[in-house]
Design a protein around this motif. Structure first.
Motif, PDB file in Angstrom:
ATOM      1  N   PRO A  66     -19.769  22.444 -26.686  1.00 25.38           N
ATOM      2  CA  PRO A  66     -20.244  21.907 -25.404  1.00 25.38           C
ATOM      3  C   PRO A  66     -20.239  20.379 -25.375  1.00 25.38           C
ATOM      4  O   PRO A  66     -20.724  19.738 -26.318  1.00 25.38           O
ATOM      5  N   GLY A  67     -19.602  19.825 -24.352  1.00 22.91           N
ATOM      6  CA  GLY A  67     -19.625  18.364 -24.174  1.00 22.91           C
ATOM      7  C   GLY A  67     -18.551  17.624 -24.949  1.00 22.91           C
ATOM      8  O   GLY A  67     -18.312  16.436 -24.714  1.00 22.91           O
ATOM      9  N   ALA A  71     -16.117  14.137 -23.604  1.00 19.13           N
ATOM     10  CA  ALA A  71     -16.492  12.924 -24.351  1.00 19.13           C
ATOM     11  C   ALA A  71     -15.291  12.368 -25.110  1.00 19.13           C
ATOM     12  O   ALA A  71     -15.052  11.156 -25.128  1.00 19.13           O
ATOM     13  N   ILE A  72     -14.507  13.269 -25.725  1.00 20.56           N
ATOM     14  CA  ILE A  72     -13.327  12.813 -26.477  1.00 20.56           C
ATOM     15  C   ILE A  72     -12.323  12.181 -25.518  1.00 20.56           C
ATOM     16  O   ILE A  72     -11.822  11.074 -25.752  1.00 20.56           O
ATOM     17  N   SER A 347     -18.306  13.028 -33.033  1.00 21.99           N
ATOM     18  CA  SER A 347     -19.760  12.855 -32.844  1.00 21.99           C
ATOM     19  C   SER A 347     -20.505  13.247 -34.116  1.00 21.99           C
ATOM     20  O   SER A 347     -19.968  13.937 -34.984  1.00 21.99           O
ATOM     21  N   ASP A 348     -21.771  12.820 -34.175  1.00 19.83           N
ATOM     22  CA  ASP A 348     -22.609  13.143 -35.353  1.00 19.83           C
ATOM     23  C   ASP A 348     -22.674  14.648 -35.603  1.00 19.83           C
ATOM     24  O   ASP A 348     -22.808  15.105 -36.727  1.00 19.83           O
ATOM     25  N   GLN A 371     -25.190  14.989 -29.051  1.00 18.26           N
ATOM     26  CA  GLN A 371     -24.885  15.486 -27.698  1.00 18.26           C
ATOM     27  C   GLN A 371     -23.622  14.800 -27.155  1.00 18.26           C
ATOM     28  O   GLN A 371     -23.344  14.844 -25.966  1.00 18.26           O
ATOM     29  N   TYR A 372     -22.861  14.186 -28.033  1.00 18.52           N
ATOM     30  CA  TYR A 372     -21.628  13.478 -27.649  1.00 18.52           C
ATOM     31  C   TYR A 372     -21.897  12.359 -26.654  1.00 18.52           C
ATOM     32  O   TYR A 372     -21.053  12.029 -25.816  1.00 18.52           O
ATOM     33  N   LYS A 373     -23.096  11.780 -26.739  1.00 20.58           N
ATOM     34  CA  LYS A 373     -23.428  10.618 -25.895  1.00 20.58           C
ATOM     35  C   LYS A 373     -23.263   9.342 -26.724  1.00 20.58           C
ATOM     36  O   LYS A 373     -23.654   9.324 -27.908  1.00 20.58           O
TER      37      LYS A 373
END
Ligand code: G3I
Length: 386
Positions: A66-67, A71-72, A347-348, A371-373
């Protein structure tokens, strides 16, 4: 029986609630302004001739995280497959190639206008182990392994010709002390295995860029060894376009002075320099760790080694920000020499550092959170390039 409120008390409560509303709106707007705009770092870097990328995994490519995809696509204009183009995955048996995941990665990049980078053709880890044995189970002869290496390089590169900008032709070939890594490649072929890999890669796809890639490149002996290799290739007319400093960094390694010296020394050869596997290990390492990214190194889990399960402390967050700004400050100073910055993970959430060298930890190595933020430090990184 409720006590009636005096006029003054009512006024006081109204003022308090208005104040509370204002503060929370300010906090929200501050938080909003803290959150960097997706794509802003990519845009400012590409204006400086630098591609921004991430290693992405098969689950992100498949849209199962999800997300991840938005984001990518928003934040990166290049990408590497974290694992699915490695020989162990793509060439599991003699004469058998498994293109499924690599094709999905390439298709993902093509439909999202992301520049694909090939990782990696010849490596000592995750190799196609069958290559090192002949039909009798004996160690493969030099001619046999050279032929197999050539066939692998040609088959993989030609399948993706025109779809992959450049390849990590050889990964992690030299040790921190500057000596050639001992592996089946070096033992069964001999020291010219690296040169052969690059010659084959250039023959296979004359239009592809060719890279050599390694970690701990701030180690002086390793730097000197790669400088010797680059000069040797240049004297022999062997194509090599760029060198990858993996940049698996930590809070107390590498020494930023040595790191910058390496970047300058590689750039002085005329090659482009790339940060190919950038991340920042915020977690304690096992004792006497040497800052290596030697994937085969492991250590046992201990609670004390997993101190930020609920998130970084304010102090740790400041260390994270300062450390990333130190490295990006170096990149900004040398932006003409750098062609690509690639994070080792989008992301982390999916960073390899959550499970290496100790399984089951919560790490915070990248610029996008779980959360890909984007993390607030990206705003300050952007300012370094404006
Ligand atoms: O996908 C399989 C799964 O089907 C199987 O059940 C499982 C059993 O172990 O293995 C899974 O594959 C794992 C793969 O990651 C995907 O998660 C491999 O075991 C595991 O070894 C592999 O680790 C990767 C490591 O390279 C070794 O290839 C890491 O994700 C990847 O981040 C890491 O990346 C390397 C670069 O390629 C080179 N530079 C160092 C960097 C960090 O080690």
């Amino acid at each position: 029986m409720p006590v009636p409120l005096s006029i003054n008390m009512k006024k006081y409560l109204i003022i308090i609630s208005l104040l509370a509303m204002t503060l929370s709106m300010q906090a929200k707007s501050k938080k909003k302004s803290d959150t960097p705009a997706p794509g802003a770092l990519k845009e400012v870097l590409v204006k400086n001739g630098i591609l921004l990328g991430a290693a992405i995994n098969q689950w992100e490519v498949a849209g199962e995280v999800p997300g991840a995809v938005p984001a990518i696509v928003a934040n990166f204009n290049s990408a590497e497959a974290e694992n699915c183009m490695k020989a162990e995955v793509i060439h599991p048996k003699e004469g058998v190639y498994d293109w499924k995941l690599a094709d999905e990665f390439i298709d993902f990049c093509q439909r999202n206008n992301i520049t694909a980078i090939g990782h990696c053709l010849v490596w000592h880890s995750q190799p196609a182990k069958w290559m090192f044995k002949d039909k009798n189970g004996e160690p493969a002869s030099r001619p046999l392994l050279i032929e197999r290496m050539k066939e692998h390089i040609f088959t993989v590169m030609q399948r993706y010709k025109g779809k992959v900008k450049g390849w990590d032709v050889v990964n992690e070939a030299i040790l921190d002390d500057g000596t050639l890594r001992v592996s089946p490649w070096s033992e069964l072929i001999g020291p010219d295995w690296i040169e052969l890999a690059f010659r084959f890669a250039h023959e296979a796809d004359p239009d592809a860029e060719l890279y050599i890639n390694d970690f701990s490149m701030a180690k002086p002996a390793k730097r000197e060894a790669y400088l010797r290799l680059i000069r040797d290739f240049q004297q022999k007319g062997i194509r090599i376009d760029a060198i990858g400093m993996q940049s698996h960094n930590g809070v107390d390694y590498p020494d930023v002075v040595e790191y910058e010296k390496t970047l300058e020394a590689y750039a002085a050869t005329g090659l482009k320099v790339m940060m190919t596997e950038l991340d920042l290990n915020m977690l304690p390492n096992p004792k006497d760790w040497d800052g290596s990214a030697e994937v085969n190194k492991k250590a046992a889990y201990e609670e004390a080694m997993n101190p930020y399960k609920k998130g970084l402390t304010l102090e740790a967050q400041k260390i994270f920000n300062d450390r990333y700004l130190a490295f990006f400050g170096i990149y900004a100073r040398h932006k003409e020499s750098i062609s690509r910055i690639n994070f080792w993970g989008a992301s982390d959430l999916n960073s390899w550092l959550n499970n290496w060298p100790i399984k089951g930890r919560t790490s915070y190595p990248l610029i996008l959170d779980r959360q890909y933020k984007l993390k607030p430090v990206v705003n300050d990184i952007i300012k370094l390039f404006e």
